[in-house]
Scaffold this motif. Structure first.
Motif, PDB file in Angstrom:
ATOM      1  N   TYR A  43      -4.930  -4.987  -9.847  1.00 14.73           N
ATOM      2  CA  TYR A  43      -5.183  -6.198 -10.628  1.00 14.73           C
ATOM      3  C   TYR A  43      -5.099  -5.923 -12.124  1.00 14.73           C
ATOM      4  O   TYR A  43      -4.474  -6.669 -12.865  1.00 14.73           O
ATOM      5  CB  TYR A  43      -6.558  -6.771 -10.272  1.00 14.73           C
ATOM      6  N   GLY A  44      -5.720  -4.824 -12.554  1.00 17.07           N
ATOM      7  CA  GLY A  44      -5.790  -4.553 -13.983  1.00 17.07           C
ATOM      8  C   GLY A  44      -4.864  -3.471 -14.468  1.00 17.07           C
ATOM      9  O   GLY A  44      -4.719  -3.263 -15.666  1.00 17.07           O
ATOM     10  N   GLY A  45      -4.258  -2.742 -13.572  1.00 18.15           N
ATOM     11  CA  GLY A  45      -3.386  -1.639 -13.968  1.00 18.15           C
ATOM     12  C   GLY A  45      -3.075  -0.753 -12.785  1.00 18.15           C
ATOM     13  O   GLY A  45      -3.188  -1.161 -11.630  1.00 18.15           O
ATOM     14  N   GLN A  46      -2.729   0.480 -13.087  1.00 18.39           N
ATOM     15  CA  GLN A  46      -2.322   1.410 -12.051  1.00 18.39           C
ATOM     16  C   GLN A  46      -3.518   1.911 -11.237  1.00 18.39           C
ATOM     17  O   GLN A  46      -4.581   2.195 -11.782  1.00 18.39           O
ATOM     18  CB  GLN A  46      -1.589   2.600 -12.674  1.00 18.39           C
ATOM     19  N   VAL A  47      -3.315   1.995  -9.926  1.00 20.39           N
ATOM     20  CA  VAL A  47      -4.301   2.544  -9.007  1.00 20.39           C
ATOM     21  C   VAL A  47      -3.668   3.772  -8.360  1.00 20.39           C
ATOM     22  O   VAL A  47      -2.582   3.680  -7.798  1.00 20.39           O
ATOM     23  CB  VAL A  47      -4.687   1.512  -7.922  1.00 20.39           C
ATOM     24  N   LYS A  48      -4.349   4.930  -8.478  1.00 16.98           N
ATOM     25  CA  LYS A  48      -3.851   6.167  -7.883  1.00 16.98           C
ATOM     26  C   LYS A  48      -4.712   6.513  -6.680  1.00 16.98           C
ATOM     27  O   LYS A  48      -5.933   6.519  -6.761  1.00 16.98           O
ATOM     28  CB  LYS A  48      -3.896   7.308  -8.896  1.00 16.98           C
ATOM     29  N   VAL A  49      -4.026   6.817  -5.581  1.00 16.57           N
ATOM     30  CA  VAL A  49      -4.707   7.073  -4.321  1.00 16.57           C
ATOM     31  C   VAL A  49      -4.222   8.399  -3.743  1.00 16.57           C
ATOM     32  O   VAL A  49      -3.028   8.687  -3.767  1.00 16.57           O
ATOM     33  CB  VAL A  49      -4.428   5.932  -3.317  1.00 16.57           C
ATOM     34  N   MET A  50      -5.151   9.196  -3.217  1.00 17.96           N
ATOM     35  CA  MET A  50      -4.813  10.419  -2.496  1.00 17.96           C
ATOM     36  C   MET A  50      -5.137  10.156  -1.034  1.00 17.96           C
ATOM     37  O   MET A  50      -6.256   9.750  -0.693  1.00 17.96           O
ATOM     38  CB  MET A  50      -5.647  11.601  -3.021  1.00 17.96           C
ATOM     39  N   THR A  51      -4.140  10.364  -0.171  1.00 14.16           N
ATOM     40  CA  THR A  51      -4.309  10.135   1.257  1.00 14.16           C
ATOM     41  C   THR A  51      -4.159  11.457   1.989  1.00 14.16           C
ATOM     42  O   THR A  51      -3.175  12.170   1.785  1.00 14.16           O
ATOM     43  CB  THR A  51      -3.260   9.130   1.775  1.00 14.16           C
ATOM     44  N   GLY A  52      -5.122  11.776   2.823  1.00 18.76           N
ATOM     45  CA  GLY A  52      -5.055  12.978   3.651  1.00 18.76           C
ATOM     46  C   GLY A  52      -4.586  12.605   5.041  1.00 18.76           C
ATOM     47  O   GLY A  52      -5.108  11.675   5.659  1.00 18.76           O
ATOM     48  N   ILE A  53      -3.574  13.328   5.537  1.00 15.61           N
ATOM     49  CA  ILE A  53      -2.993  13.024   6.845  1.00 15.61           C
ATOM     50  C   ILE A  53      -2.834  14.323   7.630  1.00 15.61           C
ATOM     51  O   ILE A  53      -2.405  15.340   7.085  1.00 15.61           O
ATOM     52  CB  ILE A  53      -1.615  12.330   6.700  1.00 15.61           C
ATOM     53  N   ALA A  54      -3.164  14.259   8.912  1.00 14.36           N
ATOM     54  CA  ALA A  54      -2.931  15.386   9.820  1.00 14.36           C
ATOM     55  C   ALA A  54      -2.659  14.831  11.213  1.00 14.36           C
ATOM     56  O   ALA A  54      -3.297  13.859  11.644  1.00 14.36           O
ATOM     57  CB  ALA A  54      -4.130  16.321   9.853  1.00 14.36           C
ATOM     58  N   ASP A  55      -1.717  15.439  11.903  1.00 15.20           N
ATOM     59  CA  ASP A  55      -1.398  15.073  13.287  1.00 15.20           C
ATOM     60  C   ASP A  55      -1.164  13.580  13.482  1.00 15.20           C
ATOM     61  O   ASP A  55      -1.593  12.996  14.481  1.00 15.20           O
ATOM     62  CB  ASP A  55      -2.517  15.552  14.226  1.00 15.20           C
TER      63      ASP A  55
END
Length: 189
Positions: A91-103
């Motif tokens: 909404y207000g700007g950039q959103v940075k997300v870290m996603t952890g994935i396994a299997d």
């Protein structure tokens, strides 16, 4: 009464304004130069902490895609998961997300930058109660905000109250991470 404008009457204020602008610009450039390294170091530290959050068993990380995807390794060198950094417009700007994935499923999600989102609303996408909705979801199916799912068939997460745009931004970033995982890791594990 007619006012006569002389070159001197125009030149002195113009030069004064030019010199003021020059000094202010130099001061801003100097400040930026002094703080740039610290800002970059703080961003890197935030990213590393986020990687450890989404891959809790990892002790070290190997870069798979520069500045985007990292393979998390335990003490014995075994892969425990992947930490994938994505960003999207909130909404207000950039959103940075870290996603952890396994299997093939999501381990954890960490919103490590949403400083431009509305305090008390969009910034709540970094709350654990919102992030935990992604745990265990399948990376092969799109995730949608429940308000956007008319069919009832998709994997859904509930939006943060009064922050649907920010919730959609985080969900889009997680979907982007799932796509990167499927394109670069799936089948190679």
């Amino acid at each position: 009464m007619k006012v006569k404008i002389t070159p001197k009457a125009v030149l002195i204020p113009t030069l004064s304004l030019f010199l003021i602008c020059l000094v202010v610009t130099a001061a801003l450039a100097l400040t930026n130069n002094i703080t740039a390294k610290q800002i970059a170091a703080n961003d890197q530290q935030s990213k590393e902490e986020s990687m450890l959050t989404v891959c809790p068993g990892a002790k070290t990380f190997e870069e798979v895609i520069p500045d985007t995807m990292y393979k998390g390794l335990d003490d014995s060198g075994k892969t425990v998961g992947y930490a994938i950094s994505t960003a999207t417009q909130g909404y207000g700007g950039q959103v940075k997300v870290m996603t952890g994935i396994a299997d093939g499923s999501i381990i954890a999600v960490d919103v490590f930058y949403n400083n431009d989102e509305t305090p008390g609303l969009g910034k709540n996408t970094s709350n654990e109660s919102f992030r935990d909705q992604y745990k265990g979801l399948n990376v092969n199916e799109d995730i949608v905000v429940s308000k956007d799912d008319a069919s009832g068939n998709a994997q859904t997460v509930d939006a943060v109250t009064s922050a649907t745009i920010s919730s959609r931004a985080v969900t889009k970033a997680v979907n982007d991470a799932c796509r990167l995982y499927n394109e670069n890791v799936k089948g190679a594990e």
